[in-house]
Design a protein around this motif. Structure first.
Motif, PDB file in Angstrom:
ATOM      1  N   GLU A  72       2.915 -87.599 142.858  1.00  0.00           N
ATOM      2  CA  GLU A  72       4.020 -86.879 142.216  1.00  0.00           C
ATOM      3  C   GLU A  72       4.938 -86.238 143.254  1.00  0.00           C
ATOM      4  O   GLU A  72       5.625 -85.254 142.980  1.00  0.00           O
ATOM      5  CB  GLU A  72       3.482 -85.823 141.252  1.00  0.00           C
ATOM      6  CG  GLU A  72       2.725 -86.421 140.073  1.00  0.00           C
ATOM      7  CD  GLU A  72       2.316 -85.372 139.062  1.00  0.00           C
ATOM      8  OE1 GLU A  72       2.390 -84.159 139.382  1.00  0.00           O
ATOM      9  OE2 GLU A  72       1.936 -85.746 137.949  1.00  0.00           O
ATOM     10  N   SER A  73       4.964 -86.804 144.441  1.00  0.00           N
ATOM     11  CA  SER A  73       5.771 -86.268 145.523  1.00  0.00           C
ATOM     12  C   SER A  73       7.214 -86.017 145.101  1.00  0.00           C
ATOM     13  O   SER A  73       7.800 -86.776 144.324  1.00  0.00           O
ATOM     14  CB  SER A  73       5.766 -87.238 146.712  1.00  0.00           C
ATOM     15  OG  SER A  73       6.716 -86.848 147.686  1.00  0.00           O
ATOM     16  N   ARG A  74       7.779 -84.955 145.625  1.00  0.00           N
ATOM     17  CA  ARG A  74       9.193 -84.655 145.372  1.00  0.00           C
ATOM     18  C   ARG A  74      10.078 -85.785 145.883  1.00  0.00           C
ATOM     19  O   ARG A  74      11.199 -85.989 145.414  1.00  0.00           O
ATOM     20  CB  ARG A  74       9.566 -83.325 146.043  1.00  0.00           C
ATOM     21  CG  ARG A  74      10.989 -82.859 145.781  1.00  0.00           C
ATOM     22  CD  ARG A  74      11.142 -81.392 146.137  1.00  0.00           C
ATOM     23  NE  ARG A  74      10.981 -81.128 147.546  1.00  0.00           N
ATOM     24  CZ  ARG A  74      11.997 -81.089 148.424  1.00  0.00           C
ATOM     25  NH1 ARG A  74      13.229 -81.322 148.021  1.00  0.00           N
ATOM     26  NH2 ARG A  74      11.763 -80.811 149.696  1.00  0.00           N
ATOM     27  N   ASP A 107      -0.229 -88.554 147.203  1.00  0.00           N
ATOM     28  CA  ASP A 107       0.684 -87.592 146.580  1.00  0.00           C
ATOM     29  C   ASP A 107       1.563 -88.327 145.563  1.00  0.00           C
ATOM     30  O   ASP A 107       2.766 -88.496 145.762  1.00  0.00           O
ATOM     31  CB  ASP A 107       1.552 -86.917 147.653  1.00  0.00           C
ATOM     32  CG  ASP A 107       2.337 -85.733 147.114  1.00  0.00           C
ATOM     33  OD1 ASP A 107       2.111 -85.359 145.952  1.00  0.00           O
ATOM     34  OD2 ASP A 107       3.169 -85.186 147.865  1.00  0.00           O
ATOM     35  N   SER A 142       3.693 -75.501 145.006  1.00  0.00           N
ATOM     36  CA  SER A 142       3.629 -76.957 144.892  1.00  0.00           C
ATOM     37  C   SER A 142       5.026 -77.509 144.638  1.00  0.00           C
ATOM     38  O   SER A 142       5.924 -76.788 144.202  1.00  0.00           O
ATOM     39  CB  SER A 142       2.695 -77.378 143.744  1.00  0.00           C
ATOM     40  OG  SER A 142       3.215 -76.926 142.500  1.00  0.00           O
ATOM     41  N   GLU A 143       5.191 -78.774 144.925  1.00  0.00           N
ATOM     42  CA  GLU A 143       6.471 -79.438 144.669  1.00  0.00           C
ATOM     43  C   GLU A 143       6.202 -80.856 144.175  1.00  0.00           C
ATOM     44  O   GLU A 143       5.377 -81.572 144.743  1.00  0.00           O
ATOM     45  CB  GLU A 143       7.332 -79.464 145.919  1.00  0.00           C
ATOM     46  CG  GLU A 143       6.659 -80.034 147.163  1.00  0.00           C
ATOM     47  CD  GLU A 143       7.648 -80.258 148.294  1.00  0.00           C
ATOM     48  OE1 GLU A 143       8.447 -81.208 148.208  1.00  0.00           O
ATOM     49  OE2 GLU A 143       7.603 -79.480 149.280  1.00  0.00           O
ATOM     50  N   THR A 144       6.870 -81.243 143.103  1.00  0.00           N
ATOM     51  CA  THR A 144       6.751 -82.585 142.548  1.00  0.00           C
ATOM     52  C   THR A 144       8.148 -83.111 142.240  1.00  0.00           C
ATOM     53  O   THR A 144       9.140 -82.411 142.453  1.00  0.00           O
ATOM     54  CB  THR A 144       5.924 -82.587 141.243  1.00  0.00           C
ATOM     55  OG1 THR A 144       6.685 -81.931 140.209  1.00  0.00           O
ATOM     56  CG2 THR A 144       4.600 -81.874 141.427  1.00  0.00           C
ATOM     57  N   TYR A 145       8.205 -84.334 141.719  1.00  0.00           N
ATOM     58  CA  TYR A 145       9.526 -84.891 141.390  1.00  0.00           C
ATOM     59  C   TYR A 145      10.130 -84.264 140.130  1.00  0.00           C
ATOM     60  O   TYR A 145      11.282 -84.550 139.784  1.00  0.00           O
ATOM     61  CB  TYR A 145       9.475 -86.414 141.250  1.00  0.00           C
ATOM     62  CG  TYR A 145       8.456 -86.957 140.275  1.00  0.00           C
ATOM     63  CD1 TYR A 145       8.627 -86.837 138.906  1.00  0.00           C
ATOM     64  CD2 TYR A 145       7.315 -87.615 140.741  1.00  0.00           C
ATOM     65  CE1 TYR A 145       7.701 -87.350 138.017  1.00  0.00           C
ATOM     66  CE2 TYR A 145       6.374 -88.131 139.851  1.00  0.00           C
ATOM     67  CZ  TYR A 145       6.571 -88.002 138.495  1.00  0.00           C
ATOM     68  OH  TYR A 145       5.651 -88.500 137.614  1.00  0.00           O
ATOM     69  N   TYR A 169       9.263 -88.995 145.698  1.00  0.00           N
ATOM     70  CA  TYR A 169       8.687 -90.199 145.109  1.00  0.00           C
ATOM     71  C   TYR A 169       9.672 -91.369 145.098  1.00  0.00           C
ATOM     72  O   TYR A 169       9.328 -92.483 145.523  1.00  0.00           O
ATOM     73  CB  TYR A 169       8.235 -89.883 143.677  1.00  0.00           C
ATOM     74  CG  TYR A 169       7.599 -91.037 142.948  1.00  0.00           C
ATOM     75  CD1 TYR A 169       6.262 -91.379 143.165  1.00  0.00           C
ATOM     76  CD2 TYR A 169       8.324 -91.799 142.038  1.00  0.00           C
ATOM     77  CE1 TYR A 169       5.666 -92.430 142.493  1.00  0.00           C
ATOM     78  CE2 TYR A 169       7.734 -92.864 141.358  1.00  0.00           C
ATOM     79  CZ  TYR A 169       6.417 -93.172 141.585  1.00  0.00           C
ATOM     80  OH  TYR A 169       5.833 -94.221 140.922  1.00  0.00           O
ATOM     81  N   THR A 206      13.282 -79.713 140.004  1.00  0.00           N
ATOM     82  CA  THR A 206      13.489 -80.371 141.301  1.00  0.00           C
ATOM     83  C   THR A 206      14.923 -80.859 141.484  1.00  0.00           C
ATOM     84  O   THR A 206      15.438 -80.871 142.611  1.00  0.00           O
ATOM     85  CB  THR A 206      12.513 -81.553 141.453  1.00  0.00           C
ATOM     86  OG1 THR A 206      11.173 -81.038 141.438  1.00  0.00           O
ATOM     87  CG2 THR A 206      12.737 -82.301 142.755  1.00  0.00           C
TER      88      THR A 206
END
Length: 219
Positions: free
Chosen positions: A167-169, A165, A62-65, A171, A81
């Protein structure tokens, strides 16, 4: 006896020759399979911003901000990140590659159609939906410079990815482009609200001071 010995020699010569042929055929088959990637292990790659090095991992989970979670061997790990420059997924579908090429060439209609195919591709992991929506939004935004009706599509697409999404990377970049699209549509109050939101959340969510600065510049 001479005739019998000769026959035996011929037999073993034939056997050795057939064995060489079988080995050659087997080696050729193995080479073909390797070239086709049938035995190849698929790996994702994380390009680090802080070191410039590329990490090869089993897969990005997974990838988030805030962080990128990945698996290497039997261990699940994570990296902040802000240390990640890029993620190269192994399962990029041709539809996504084609869409990027169409967008680069200004073929917006074809690009949108290909991104729509990509985001619904069931053979690709979940990352493809967010990536496709983000790129679709940018295409609509660019298209909107010559066709104002497409700006509305850009706004709805950026809002869609913020919902699906949150919490998108990417964002901060999504918010920035949402504000730009709203400004392009002539909705300055909405754009101002979005830029204010980006400025505040850049601080609250620790997205980076660069985004707070960019929000203020755009505003």
């Amino acid at each position: 006896l001479l005739s019998l010995r000769t026959d035996k020699e011929l037999f073993f010569m034939s056997f050795r020759e057939n064995r060489r042929i079988r080995v050659a055929v087997f080696a050729g088959l193995c080479l073909f399979i390797l070239n086709q990637g049938l035995f190849a292990q698929n790996y994702d790659k994380i390009v680090r911003k802080d070191t410039g090095k590329t990490m090869t991992v089993d897969n990005v989970i997974s990838e988030t901000y805030t962080e990128v979670n990945y698996k290497k061997g039997n261990t699940e790990k994570k990296i902040s990140t802000d240390k990640v420059l890029d993620i190269k997924y192994y399962d990029v579908p041709n539809s996504y590659k084609n869409a990027l090429a169409f967008a680069l060439n200004g073929e917006y209609e074809n690009a949108i159609a290909s991104f729509k195919l990509a985001k619904e591709d069931s053979n690709v992991r979940s990352w493809i939906k967010s990536y496709s929506l983000i790129e679709m939004g940018k295409v609509y935004q660019q298209w909107g410079l010559t066709d104002k009706a497409k700006v509305t599509d850009a706004i709805s697409t950026f809002n869609e990815v913020l919902t699906s999404d949150p919490e998108s990377r990417f964002y901060a970049d999504i918010l920035l482009n949402l504000g730009r699209s709203q400004a392009l549509a002539g909705d300055l109050p909405a754009a101002t609200t979005t830029f204010d939101r980006l400025s505040q959340e850049a601080y609250d969510k620790k997205l980076g001071v660069i985004w707070e600065a960019r929000a203020k510049i755009e505003k």
